[in-house]
Design an enzyme around this catalytic site. Sequence first.
Site, PDB file in Angstrom:
ATOM      1  CB  ILE A  23       1.464 -16.252   4.484  1.00 45.58           C
ATOM      2  CG1 ILE A  23       0.394 -15.788   5.488  1.00 45.58           C
ATOM      3  CG2 ILE A  23       0.904 -16.474   3.078  1.00 45.58           C
ATOM      4  CD1 ILE A  23      -0.068 -14.374   5.296  1.00 45.58           C
TER       5      ILE A  23
ATOM      6  N   GLY B 253       1.923 -14.553  -6.734  1.00 48.82           N
ATOM      7  CA  GLY B 253       2.378 -14.191  -5.395  1.00 48.82           C
ATOM      8  C   GLY B 253       1.627 -14.888  -4.275  1.00 48.82           C
TER       9      GLY B 253
ATOM     10  CG  ASP C  32      -4.796 -14.108  -5.075  1.00 46.95           C
ATOM     11  OD1 ASP C  32      -5.517 -14.775  -4.319  1.00 46.95           O
ATOM     12  OD2 ASP C  32      -5.232 -13.516  -6.075  1.00 46.95           O
TER      13      ASP C  32
ATOM     14  CB  THR D 231       5.247  -4.815  -0.513  1.00 48.84           C
ATOM     15  OG1 THR D 231       5.168  -6.169  -0.084  1.00 48.84           O
ATOM     16  CG2 THR D 231       4.706  -3.890   0.559  1.00 48.84           C
TER      17      THR D 231
ATOM     18  CB  ILE E  21       2.847  -7.937  -8.827  1.00 46.66           C
ATOM     19  CG1 ILE E  21       2.837  -7.664 -10.321  1.00 46.66           C
ATOM     20  CG2 ILE E  21       1.452  -8.067  -8.262  1.00 46.66           C
ATOM     21  CD1 ILE E  21       2.328  -8.810 -11.154  1.00 46.66           C
ATOM     22  CE1 TYR E  22      -1.884  -6.050  -8.121  1.00 54.34           C
ATOM     23  CE2 TYR E  22      -3.004  -5.514  -6.085  1.00 54.34           C
ATOM     24  CZ  TYR E  22      -2.988  -6.146  -7.317  1.00 54.34           C
ATOM     25  OH  TYR E  22      -4.087  -6.864  -7.719  1.00 54.34           O
TER      26      TYR E  22
END
Length: 181
Positions: free
Chosen positions: A17, A38, A40, A128, A130-131
């Site tokens: 991304i 991730g 972030d 989708t 670590i959460y």
Amino acid sequence: MEIRVKSVYIEVIKEDITKAKTDCIVNAANTSLLGGGGVDGAIHRAGGKEILIECMKIRDRQGGCPVGEAVITTAGKLDAKFVIHTVGPVWNNGKSNEEEKLKDCYMNTLDLANQYNIESIAFPNISTGIYKFPKKRAAEIAISSLREFIEGNNSSFKRIQFVCFDDENYQIYVKTIKGLV
């Protein structure tokens, strides 16, 4: 894979991304807005300190970003003009309104982007990783939220991308979006 809803092209791509060629990149942030792992972490690393500085100002002003909400910053060194940070829910077996909170992420992000007249935006697969939000259900919520927003609002959008980092999410999004055609 690409479909059209009203005058907006919605596409699914497999890519990093941080390489998206859009006006805006969406960050799956945490409530502190200070970066993490991730998507972030990747966005903060690629975008540089300008993003972190603006996130710190937002955090100091309003105490972070609640789950389901969205805030906007510069994109720093990224090709995009903006980053919209939204905080997805941690999956708790559906016991904590996670589906509604995930929908809020998309709706609030699209509303904020529309306020800035953003024409193209790239979404990651929010929550989708670590959460642990179930990937198929997350794709259904993401795509139905976009469709609902586009059909219910006048918007500046011309192109919306779902940018999948892994093959599994890519295949799920392609299959889900084909169901709309």
